[in-house]
Design a protein around this motif. Sequence first.
Motif, mmCIF file in Angstrom:
data_model
loop_
_atom_site.group_PDB
_atom_site.id
_atom_site.type_symbol
_atom_site.label_atom_id
_atom_site.label_comp_id
_atom_site.label_asym_id
_atom_site.label_seq_id
_atom_site.Cartn_x
_atom_site.Cartn_y
_atom_site.Cartn_z
ATOM 1 N N THR A 1 23.392 40.281 45.680
ATOM 2 C CA THR A 1 24.764 40.707 45.896
ATOM 3 C C THR A 1 25.648 39.473 45.964
ATOM 4 N N ILE A 2 26.704 39.461 45.165
ATOM 5 C CA ILE A 2 27.637 38.343 45.143
ATOM 6 C C ILE A 2 28.912 38.773 45.855
ATOM 7 N N GLY A 3 29.327 38.025 46.851
ATOM 8 C CA GLY A 3 30.532 38.361 47.590
ATOM 9 C C GLY A 3 31.502 37.211 47.594
ATOM 10 N N THR A 4 32.807 37.520 47.648
ATOM 11 C CA THR A 4 33.826 36.491 47.730
ATOM 12 C C THR A 4 35.027 37.044 48.465
ATOM 13 N N PHE B 1 29.577 42.455 44.532
ATOM 14 C CA PHE B 1 29.026 42.929 43.272
ATOM 15 C C PHE B 1 27.520 42.739 43.274
ATOM 16 N N GLU B 2 26.820 43.692 42.684
ATOM 17 C CA GLU B 2 25.374 43.574 42.562
ATOM 18 C C GLU B 2 25.029 43.040 41.177
ATOM 19 N N VAL C 1 26.996 30.962 39.325
ATOM 20 C CA VAL C 1 27.239 30.786 40.754
ATOM 21 C C VAL C 1 26.539 29.511 41.201
ATOM 22 N N VAL C 2 27.267 28.660 41.907
ATOM 23 C CA VAL C 2 26.701 27.404 42.414
ATOM 24 C C VAL C 2 25.860 27.696 43.664
ATOM 25 N N ILE D 1 23.938 34.912 36.503
ATOM 26 C CA ILE D 1 23.716 36.256 37.047
ATOM 27 C C ILE D 1 24.417 37.287 36.183
ATOM 28 N N ALA D 2 23.709 38.362 35.862
ATOM 29 C CA ALA D 2 24.275 39.473 35.085
ATOM 30 C C ALA D 2 24.853 40.495 36.043
#
Length: 286
Positions: free
Chosen positions: A271-274, A227-228, A254-255, A245-246
């Motif tokens: 960019t958030i990835g999991t 996700f961006e 996010v840690v 983060i929005a």
Amino acid sequence: MIEIAVEKELLGSRGKMALHVNLTIEPQSFVALSGQSGSGKTTLLRILAGLEEAKGRIVVNDEVWLDGSKAVLPQQRGIGFVFQDYALFPNMSVLENLLFVRNDRELAFHLLEITELSELAKRSPLTLSGGQKQRVSLCRAMMNRPKLLLMDEPLSALDPSMRLKLQNEILTLHKEFETTTMIVSHDPSEMYRLSNRVLVMSQGSIIQDGSAKEVLLRTQGSQKFSFEGEVLEIVRVDVIYVAVIAIGQQLVEVVLDRSEAESLKIGDNVTIGTKAFAPIITFQKK
């Protein structure tokens, strides 16, 4: 069948650029146009509508709309155009706005019934909410029974629940009138829900072309969700750091470790990835 081969020099977000689009669209398709602001999306719609000049060729159902620089007038193209700002006549009632396009009361009341506006037929647009105005604008665009319906971010100013309602109404009208529809949108869920084809534009050209699933879905199976978002705040909590983060209309925490916190600043796009091995889905009551 719609055949588009157009070019035009534009002043984009990075200066001068050439709009160059070569495209074929199947009848009754629902096509979503996406891409950064200034990439040429709205200009392409306006060229199709005849509201902007361009060079090239446009053929719609064997009817030539543009050939070289000779163009058919907008009112002779049989299109419907839904603008962001509604563009309604404030001195006319809702019904009169529709009948101004075509004097067909049966069709007008049918459209108002589909969009649940029948009780507002005699009201002035000035007394309506944003969602109601946009539904009137959509009805007015359908009064011509258009071969091509063009929509420029028509739902961007609406709240999520109203946006979903209008998406369903747009899809109903698209299917009933068997029109070919093109919508400019930045909302992935909207494009996925409505369209069967997504075009992504950048600097005047189409850089991606495929089904909504092919273009928009970034993860399958056990791959990463991605996700961006935009960093709004970085705070230290004891020995760790937390970034707020929005992501779209949602905020997440996010840690971070110390090096990550020191390398980020407020306003950064990230960019958030999991991993998706065990995603959790919680159903919400409607």
